[in-house]
Design a protein around this motif. Structure first.
Motif, PDB file in Angstrom:
ATOM      1  N   GLY A   1     -13.890   9.606   6.805  1.00 15.62           N
ATOM      2  CA  GLY A   1     -13.783   8.179   6.521  1.00 15.62           C
ATOM      3  C   GLY A   1     -12.657   7.802   5.579  1.00 15.62           C
ATOM      4  O   GLY A   1     -12.372   6.615   5.403  1.00 15.62           O
ATOM      5  N   LEU A   2     -12.026   8.795   4.960  1.00 23.17           N
ATOM      6  CA  LEU A   2     -10.931   8.492   4.039  1.00 23.17           C
ATOM      7  C   LEU A   2      -9.642   8.238   4.817  1.00 23.17           C
ATOM      8  O   LEU A   2      -9.344   8.936   5.789  1.00 23.17           O
ATOM      9  CB  LEU A   2     -10.709   9.647   3.057  1.00 23.17           C
ATOM     10  N   ASP A   3      -8.900   7.262   4.367  1.00 26.87           N
ATOM     11  CA  ASP A   3      -7.585   6.969   4.923  1.00 26.87           C
ATOM     12  C   ASP A   3      -6.695   8.203   4.776  1.00 26.87           C
ATOM     13  O   ASP A   3      -6.815   8.948   3.800  1.00 26.87           O
ATOM     14  CB  ASP A   3      -6.993   5.785   4.130  1.00 26.87           C
ATOM     15  N   GLN A   4      -5.801   8.404   5.733  1.00 28.94           N
ATOM     16  CA  GLN A   4      -4.916   9.566   5.684  1.00 28.94           C
ATOM     17  C   GLN A   4      -4.076   9.584   4.414  1.00 28.94           C
ATOM     18  O   GLN A   4      -3.800  10.646   3.853  1.00 28.94           O
ATOM     19  CB  GLN A   4      -4.011   9.622   6.914  1.00 28.94           C
TER      20      GLN A   4
ATOM     21  N   ASN B   1     -10.069   4.003  -0.246  1.00 34.70           N
ATOM     22  CA  ASN B   1      -9.350   3.358   0.851  1.00 34.70           C
ATOM     23  C   ASN B   1      -8.721   2.033   0.425  1.00 34.70           C
ATOM     24  O   ASN B   1      -7.657   1.655   0.928  1.00 34.70           O
ATOM     25  CB  ASN B   1     -10.257   3.173   2.062  1.00 34.70           C
ATOM     26  N   GLN B   2      -9.345   1.333  -0.518  1.00 30.27           N
ATOM     27  CA  GLN B   2      -8.746   0.105  -1.055  1.00 30.27           C
ATOM     28  C   GLN B   2      -7.469   0.413  -1.828  1.00 30.27           C
ATOM     29  O   GLN B   2      -6.481  -0.331  -1.729  1.00 30.27           O
ATOM     30  CB  GLN B   2      -9.738  -0.627  -1.965  1.00 30.27           C
ATOM     31  N   ILE B   3      -7.484   1.503  -2.580  1.00 31.65           N
ATOM     32  CA  ILE B   3      -6.278   1.923  -3.297  1.00 31.65           C
ATOM     33  C   ILE B   3      -5.176   2.234  -2.288  1.00 31.65           C
ATOM     34  O   ILE B   3      -4.030   1.796  -2.436  1.00 31.65           O
ATOM     35  CB  ILE B   3      -6.567   3.145  -4.199  1.00 31.65           C
ATOM     36  N   ALA B   4      -5.519   2.978  -1.248  1.00 33.53           N
ATOM     37  CA  ALA B   4      -4.542   3.324  -0.215  1.00 33.53           C
ATOM     38  C   ALA B   4      -3.996   2.071   0.460  1.00 33.53           C
ATOM     39  O   ALA B   4      -2.785   1.984   0.716  1.00 33.53           O
ATOM     40  CB  ALA B   4      -5.173   4.257   0.819  1.00 33.53           C
TER      41      ALA B   4
END
Length: 98
Positions: free
Chosen positions: A55-58, A11-14
Motif C-alpha cells: 500500500g505504500l507509494d513507490q 503516502n501523503q508525504i510522498a
C-alpha cells in the motif's frame, strides 16, 4: 498507531514531493520521516517496509533506505525504549546510566 494510518501519512508525504525530481523527492521524503516521526513510528515504518510495504507509494519505498533506524528500539507492547550502552540516546538524550 494503526498501520493504515502510517501508510496514509507516508503516502501523503510522498504526494507532496511527487512534483520534485525523483532523487530529490526520495531524499525529502526520508528527511521528513527522519525529522518528524518519533522513534516508535520509524521502527514501525521500517518493520512494515521489511514485510513488503503493501500500500505504500513507490516513492516512499524508494526513500526507506535513507530512513534512519532509531538508536533506541521501543518495545511493541509498552513503547518503552531500550538504549544501547554508551549513555546517549537519539537526539542527545542521556540514559540513566550515563
Amino acid at each position: 498507531m494503526e498501520v493504515s494510518d502510517m501508510v496514509r501519512m507516508a503516502n501523503q508525504i510522498a504526494a507532496f514531493f511527487q512534483s520534485y525530481p525523483h532523487e530529490e523527492a526520495v531524499k525529502e521524503v526520508a528527511d521528513h520521516i527522519n525529522r518528524f516521526w518519533e522513534p516508535r513510528m520509524r521502527v514501525a515504518f521500517l518493520d512494515y517496509i521489511a514485510a513488503g510495504g503493501k500500500g505504500l507509494d513507490q516513492l516512499v519505498k524508494d526513500s526507506a533506505s535513507l530512513v534512519r533506524e532509531p538508536k533506541i528500539r521501543p518495545t511493541a507492547k509498552t513503547g518503552t525504549a531500550h538504549a544501547h550502552s554508551g549513555g546517549q540516546l537519539e537526539d542527545g538524550l542521556e540514559t540513566a546510566d550515563a
